[in-house]
Design a protein around this motif. Structure first.
Motif, PDB file in Angstrom:
ATOM      1  N   UNK A  80       0.828  -1.205   0.000  1.00  0.00           N
ATOM      2  CA  UNK A  80       0.000   0.000   0.000  1.00  0.00           C
ATOM      3  C   UNK A  80       0.866   1.259   0.000  1.00  0.00           C
ATOM      4  N   UNK A  81       1.891   1.292   0.827  1.00  0.00           N
ATOM      5  CA  UNK A  81       2.733   2.482   0.900  1.00  0.00           C
ATOM      6  C   UNK A  81       3.476   2.726  -0.403  1.00  0.00           C
ATOM      7  N   UNK A  82       4.001   1.662  -1.015  1.00  0.00           N
ATOM      8  CA  UNK A  82       4.727   1.842  -2.274  1.00  0.00           C
ATOM      9  C   UNK A  82       3.796   2.305  -3.387  1.00  0.00           C
ATOM     10  N   UNK A  83       2.633   1.681  -3.469  1.00  0.00           N
ATOM     11  CA  UNK A  83       1.668   2.039  -4.519  1.00  0.00           C
ATOM     12  C   UNK A  83       1.188   3.472  -4.365  1.00  0.00           C
ATOM     13  N   UNK A  84       0.839   3.837  -3.148  1.00  0.00           N
ATOM     14  CA  UNK A  84       0.256   5.165  -2.925  1.00  0.00           C
ATOM     15  C   UNK A  84       1.303   6.275  -2.916  1.00  0.00           C
ATOM     16  N   UNK A  85       2.479   5.995  -2.393  1.00  0.00           N
ATOM     17  CA  UNK A  85       3.508   7.023  -2.272  1.00  0.00           C
ATOM     18  C   UNK A  85       4.192   7.322  -3.592  1.00  0.00           C
ATOM     19  N   UNK A  86       4.476   6.268  -4.364  1.00  0.00           N
ATOM     20  CA  UNK A  86       5.300   6.461  -5.557  1.00  0.00           C
ATOM     21  C   UNK A  86       4.557   6.307  -6.883  1.00  0.00           C
ATOM     22  N   UNK A  87       3.456   5.571  -6.904  1.00  0.00           N
ATOM     23  CA  UNK A  87       2.782   5.317  -8.178  1.00  0.00           C
ATOM     24  C   UNK A  87       1.391   5.944  -8.257  1.00  0.00           C
ATOM     25  N   UNK A  88       1.064   6.803  -7.292  1.00  0.00           N
ATOM     26  CA  UNK A  88      -0.156   7.582  -7.399  1.00  0.00           C
ATOM     27  C   UNK A  88      -1.445   6.830  -7.197  1.00  0.00           C
ATOM     28  N   UNK A  89      -1.392   5.637  -6.618  1.00  0.00           N
ATOM     29  CA  UNK A  89      -2.604   4.881  -6.352  1.00  0.00           C
ATOM     30  C   UNK A  89      -3.289   5.477  -5.129  1.00  0.00           C
ATOM     31  N   UNK A 103      -3.117   5.460   5.791  1.00  0.00           N
ATOM     32  CA  UNK A 103      -3.563   5.611   7.178  1.00  0.00           C
ATOM     33  C   UNK A 103      -4.114   4.306   7.734  1.00  0.00           C
ATOM     34  N   UNK A 104      -4.833   3.558   6.896  1.00  0.00           N
ATOM     35  CA  UNK A 104      -5.453   2.308   7.351  1.00  0.00           C
ATOM     36  C   UNK A 104      -4.393   1.258   7.700  1.00  0.00           C
ATOM     37  N   UNK A 105      -3.269   1.257   7.003  1.00  0.00           N
ATOM     38  CA  UNK A 105      -2.252   0.224   7.233  1.00  0.00           C
ATOM     39  C   UNK A 105      -1.150   0.685   8.177  1.00  0.00           C
ATOM     40  N   UNK A 106      -1.254   1.905   8.665  1.00  0.00           N
ATOM     41  CA  UNK A 106      -0.235   2.408   9.580  1.00  0.00           C
ATOM     42  C   UNK A 106      -0.171   1.543  10.831  1.00  0.00           C
ATOM     43  N   UNK A 107       1.003   1.051  11.145  1.00  0.00           N
ATOM     44  CA  UNK A 107       1.286   0.262  12.355  1.00  0.00           C
ATOM     45  C   UNK A 107       0.748  -1.167  12.308  1.00  0.00           C
ATOM     46  N   UNK A 108       0.140  -1.617  11.204  1.00  0.00           N
ATOM     47  CA  UNK A 108      -0.356  -3.003  11.191  1.00  0.00           C
ATOM     48  C   UNK A 108       0.792  -4.003  11.223  1.00  0.00           C
ATOM     49  N   UNK A 109       1.995  -3.549  10.869  1.00  0.00           N
ATOM     50  CA  UNK A 109       3.155  -4.427  10.916  1.00  0.00           C
ATOM     51  C   UNK A 109       3.515  -4.820  12.342  1.00  0.00           C
ATOM     52  N   UNK A 110       2.932  -4.143  13.329  1.00  0.00           N
ATOM     53  CA  UNK A 110       3.245  -4.459  14.720  1.00  0.00           C
ATOM     54  C   UNK A 110       2.372  -5.590  15.273  1.00  0.00           C
ATOM     55  N   UNK A 111       1.446  -6.100  14.481  1.00  0.00           N
ATOM     56  CA  UNK A 111       0.576  -7.170  14.939  1.00  0.00           C
ATOM     57  C   UNK A 111       0.707  -8.391  14.038  1.00  0.00           C
TER      58      UNK A 111
END
Length: 442
Positions: free
Chosen positions: A105-114, A141-149
């Protein structure tokens, strides 16, 4: 089993079409050429990594088996800001699933305009409308911090679904790219979807990110989640050693996952040198007789006062009776841990030898924990490589790493065999050196 390919094996990855749009990441790679840290998009990563293996091919360099490298391209197939993307997680849980989702999600939204990503719930079942699972929208925003679970915020399920129906669902949602995060069965499902889309002439990419704590997918180095899994398993082995050393005739028995491949058992045992015996599916052993496992175990306890045994779930299945299969079509395995516990107990009793046996099965605890730092790094880099491949129009492929280089592998090759511990390889040799168990127990 060694991962070799015959000369002429097709390692070419499928493309949706010509890349005609400038990549937003072109400025990051401008002027770079292949070196020890980077592979240019027009280069290839050799399959073989020793001079002798290359010489045995006896062909010119340009005919040597090689993989397409991963990483951003200077031009892409999908116009930045226009691609609509879906993600699905399938099969059993594995540390790092949320890390991969977040990385995508971060790569798609940050760099490829998704703007947002469509998350399909509960595995392939979520791609079948009749099952009633509503999609969810994934944003940074929805995926923020989900890596901690641990686990996956999308949920998961096992079992195949109709690829025609799943392809219809992608069309209905206007999806241009589908990322499938799963094991070998999930990758076969992804290949089925890709084949339907290709037959229909639809320019929709299907990219696999292979996960399995068993580390049994070939050609891709290690699968994500594996390092965390064997680290958790090693903690159980350490506990078994403490228990065994504290008792008269102490034996710690630890059963870890590994249906067909004993990588978790081997790496966990090597992590702290606490194991005296490691039993894996790839190396058969006998229970009875002077050279069998039970006699070897009794001698080890007599000599040292205690012993720790690590057994992979698929080890010694020829000694047991099993039947049936699970939802993914995998053969149901008999419980080798309980079987070994009973056989060890009865053998010591018959020999009149004192025994205090502690049985530890970390089971699903191995799968459900959050990824540790090393796995988290690998997950985000795999996710980034997957996005780059997808935006460049690749399809019917998985991302992985070989010789420490990120590569693209056709799904057909990734599911063509199972990665297993080689009995004549250096990993098993390390186990024999570390445990000092007999070379053969027959």
């Amino acid at each position: 089993m060694t991962t070799t390919v015959a000369l002429g094996t097709d390692l070419k990855v499928s493309n949706l079409g010509e890349c005609r749009f400038d990549s937003p990441l072109a400025k990051y790679i401008g002027g770079r050429r292949t070196n020890e840290h980077y592979v240019d998009e027009d280069d290839r990563v050799l399959f073989d990594d020793t001079i002798s293996l290359v010489r045995e091919r006896a062909v010119p360099v340009d005919r040597l088996p090689s993989f397409e490298p991963g990483g951003p391209r200077r031009q892409v197939f999908f116009a930045p800001g226009t691609a609509r993307v879906g993600v699905v997680t399938c099969g059993g849980l594995c540390p790092g699933l949320n890390d991969v989702i977040r990385g995508l999600v971060l790569e798609l939204c940050t760099h490829y305009g998704v703007g947002e990503v469509t998350g399909f719930r509960y595995g392939y079942a979520g791609l079948v409308p009749g099952n009633g699972h509503r999609v969810t929208r994934l944003t940074p925003d929805k995926v923020d911090k989900i890596n901690e679970q641990g686990g996956t915020i999308l949920g998961t399920s096992r079992g195949a679904q109709d690829p025609e129906v799943m392809a219809d669902t992608l069309v209905e949602h206007g999806i241009d790219i589908l990322f499938v995060i799963g094991g070998d069965g999930s990758m076969r499902g992804a290949a089925g979807i890709a084949q339907v889309l290709t037959r229909r002439g639809l320019p929709i990419g299907v990219i696999g990110i292979p996960k399995t704590i068993d580390n049994d997918i070939p050609y891709i180095g290690q699968s994500f989640g594996f390092q965390t899994s064997f680290t958790v398993a090693a903690q159980s082995i350490q506990a078994a050693r403490v228990e065994a050393q504290s008792a008269i005739g102490g034996v710690g028995l630890v059963r870890v996952m590994g249906r067909h491949s004993g990588f978790i058992a081997c790496y966990a045992a090597l992590a702290n040198h606490d194991a005296d015996f490691v039993l894996i599916p790839e190396v058969p052993f006998a229970l009875d007789g002077d050279g069998g496992f039970l006699a070897c175990l009794r001698r080890r306890v007599t000599d040292r006062g205690s012993a720790v045994v690590v057994v992979a779930e698929g080890a010694g299945q020829e000694l047991l009776t099993s039947s049936g299969s699970d939802a993914s079509g995998n053969a149901a395995l008999a419980d080798v841990g309980v079987f070994m516990k009973e056989r060890i107990t009865s053998d010591f009793e018959a020999a009149g030898q004192p025994l205090t046996l502690k049985y530890i099965d970390p089971g699903y605890a191995i799968r459900s924990v959050p990824a540790q730092a090393s796995d988290s790094v690998y997950c985000v880099r795999l996710a980034q490589a997957a996005v780059h491949a997808a935006m460049a129009g690749r399809t019917d492929m998985v991302v992985g790493r070989r010789h420490n280089r990120f590569i693209h592998v056709p799904i057909s090759l990734a599911v063509s065999m199972r990665n297993r511990v080689a009995p004549d390889g250096d990993l098993w040799l390390s186990i024999l050196e570390s445990t000092a168990q007999p070379f053969e127990m027959r």
